[in-house]
Scaffold this motif. Structure first.
Motif, short mmCIF file in Angstrom:
data_model
loop_
_atom_site.label_atom_id
_atom_site.label_comp_id
_atom_site.label_asym_id
_atom_site.label_seq_id
_atom_site.Cartn_x
_atom_site.Cartn_y
_atom_site.Cartn_z
N LYS A 167 0.84 -1.20 -0.14
CA LYS A 167 0.24 -0.05 0.14
C LYS A 167 0.80 1.27 -0.11
O LYS A 167 0.36 2.44 -0.51
N GLU A 168 1.88 1.20 0.55
CA GLU A 168 2.76 2.42 0.57
C GLU A 168 3.61 2.69 -0.58
O GLU A 168 4.37 3.68 -0.90
N GLY A 169 3.41 1.73 -1.42
CA GLY A 169 4.41 1.66 -2.87
C GLY A 169 5.34 0.91 -2.91
O GLY A 169 5.96 0.84 -1.72
N THR A 170 5.93 0.50 -3.98
CA THR A 170 6.89 -0.33 -3.96
C THR A 170 8.13 0.07 -3.84
O THR A 170 9.07 -0.53 -3.00
N LEU A 171 8.49 1.17 -4.07
CA LEU A 171 9.85 1.96 -3.96
C LEU A 171 9.81 2.31 -2.43
O LEU A 171 10.92 1.97 -2.07
N ARG A 172 8.80 2.69 -1.98
CA ARG A 172 9.16 3.17 -0.33
C ARG A 172 9.24 1.82 0.36
O ARG A 172 10.28 1.91 1.28
N TYR A 173 8.74 0.61 0.04
CA TYR A 173 9.04 -0.46 0.70
C TYR A 173 10.39 -1.04 0.52
O TYR A 173 11.07 -1.17 1.54
N VAL A 174 10.83 -1.08 -0.74
CA VAL A 174 12.14 -1.19 -1.09
C VAL A 174 13.25 -0.24 -0.30
O VAL A 174 14.22 -0.93 0.34
N GLU A 175 12.96 0.84 -0.23
CA GLU A 175 13.97 1.79 0.63
C GLU A 175 13.98 1.50 1.99
O GLU A 175 15.07 1.35 2.56
N GLY A 176 12.77 0.87 2.56
CA GLY A 176 12.75 0.65 3.95
C GLY A 176 13.64 -0.57 4.31
O GLY A 176 14.12 -1.03 5.31
N MET A 177 13.27 -1.49 3.28
CA MET A 177 14.00 -2.94 3.78
C MET A 177 15.64 -2.97 3.10
O MET A 177 16.08 -3.76 3.64
N THR A 178 15.94 -2.11 2.35
CA THR A 178 17.40 -2.14 1.91
C THR A 178 18.23 -1.23 2.43
O THR A 178 19.29 -1.27 2.43
N GLY A 179 17.62 0.05 2.97
CA GLY A 179 18.40 1.13 3.36
C GLY A 179 18.96 1.93 2.34
O GLY A 179 19.82 3.02 2.57
N ARG A 180 18.48 1.78 1.05
CA ARG A 180 19.10 2.57 -0.01
C ARG A 180 17.85 3.53 -0.55
O ARG A 180 16.71 3.02 -0.67
N GLN A 181 18.10 4.62 -0.51
CA GLN A 181 17.23 5.75 -0.68
C GLN A 181 17.31 6.01 -2.25
O GLN A 181 18.25 6.30 -2.80
N GLY A 182 16.15 6.03 -3.03
CA GLY A 182 15.78 6.57 -4.44
C GLY A 182 16.32 8.15 -4.29
O GLY A 182 16.05 9.03 -3.62
N SER A 183 17.16 8.59 -5.25
CA SER A 183 17.65 10.02 -5.33
C SER A 183 17.19 10.59 -6.84
O SER A 183 16.71 11.79 -6.32
N TYR A 184 17.15 10.12 -7.82
CA TYR A 184 16.47 10.44 -8.83
C TYR A 184 16.19 9.41 -9.92
O TYR A 184 16.42 8.28 -9.56
N ALA A 185 15.61 9.70 -11.08
CA ALA A 185 15.01 8.89 -12.06
C ALA A 185 15.36 9.21 -13.37
O ALA A 185 15.18 10.69 -13.65
N GLU A 186 15.23 8.38 -14.15
CA GLU A 186 15.28 8.74 -15.61
C GLU A 186 14.19 8.05 -16.22
O GLU A 186 13.98 6.88 -16.11
N ASP A 187 13.34 8.72 -17.28
CA ASP A 187 12.43 8.26 -17.95
C ASP A 187 12.54 8.21 -19.46
O ASP A 187 13.19 9.07 -19.95
N ARG A 188 12.20 7.18 -20.22
CA ARG A 188 12.11 7.17 -21.71
C ARG A 188 10.87 6.94 -22.26
O ARG A 188 10.16 6.08 -21.70
#
Length: 246
Positions: A167-188
């Motif tokens: 429910k909190e979103g996949t990325l937020r869950y992954v950040e919490g479990m891995t300790g790695r924070q999303g910094s920026y993104a690239e889209d094509r």
């Protein structure tokens, strides 16, 4: 309340703030946006500056002014980009707006296709975790998307392998479990004809035109954290940031 920055005209900063609320779904179609008087007070600007910000939103087709009543969010069919989804998750703890929901159609380990392996920096033929979902609203499917993660992320974030919603979103869950924070993104982004799977998932005629977005999230060390592909149906708007010409 956000503070005025000098990098952009004040009225544009206000307009962009309200626009982001609309695109995230925090302000829903039919809801009233703050009045000129309220904006002038909250942002500590003049009434003409506040009025100009509402005019900019109207020119973008996001709001409409009703004589003697106020300014309201227009009814819009919007493709929410990752930027709006992330913003909503960080602001509210929920990634979807009321009335939207996701159905996880596939999750688990699978050999990463070549373009996914390249995006995640994996050797060819290596397994990766995938998580496919169809996002719906009251009118039916609005997005088919698949998120991909490297093996080390999959091992540390076991809920990625389950068919239950995060429910909190996949990325937020992954950040919490891995300790790695999303910094920026690239889209094509590109437009093409749908595959049979995409047409079926989005309830389109076979061979319909769709919008494909390939999205990579990088962490603070510039390492790819998530690769995602999202397929959007036609006849829905995707909004982008304004930019200066000079």
């Amino acid at each position: 309340m956000p503070q005025i920055e000098e990098a952009q005209p004040k009225y544009l900063q206000i307009a962009h703030h309200i626009r982001d609320q609309i695109l995230r779904g925090d302000l829903r179609p039919g809801e009233e946006v703050p009045s000129e008087r309220q904006l002038a007070s909250d942002w500590k600007v003049s009434r003409p500056t506040a009025a100009r910000s509402l005019e900019a939103l109207s020119n973008q087709g996001l709001v409409e002014k009703r004589q003697g009543s106020g300014t309201y969010v227009r009814s819009l069919e919007v493709n929410r980009r990752a930027r709006e989804l992330y913003g909503r998750a960080r602001q509210t703890g929920k990634i979807y707006t009321p009335g939207e929901y996701a159905v996880i159609t596939s999750a688990g380990w699978i050999e990463a296709p070549d373009h996914v392996a390249a995006a995640l920096g994996l050797a060819g033929g290596r397994p990766a975790v995938h998580r496919q979902r169809v996002t719906n609203d009251r009118n039916g499917p609005i997005t088919l998307s698949t998120s991909w993660f490297a093996p080390d992320v999959g091992q540390r974030a076991p809920r990625l392998l389950e068919s239950e919603r995060i429910k909190e979103g996949t990325l937020r869950y992954v950040e919490g479990m891995t300790g790695r924070q999303g910094s920026y993104a690239e889209d094509r982004v590109c437009a093409r004809l749908s595959t049979e799977e995409e047409a079926a998932a989005l309830r389109l005629e076979p061979g319909s035109a769709v919008l494909l977005v390939r999205h990579v999230v990088f962490d603070l060390q510039d390492r790819p954290l998530e690769f995602a592909e999202a397929t959007y149906p036609p006849n829905r708007w995707a909004f982008e940031q304004d930019y200066p010409l000079a």
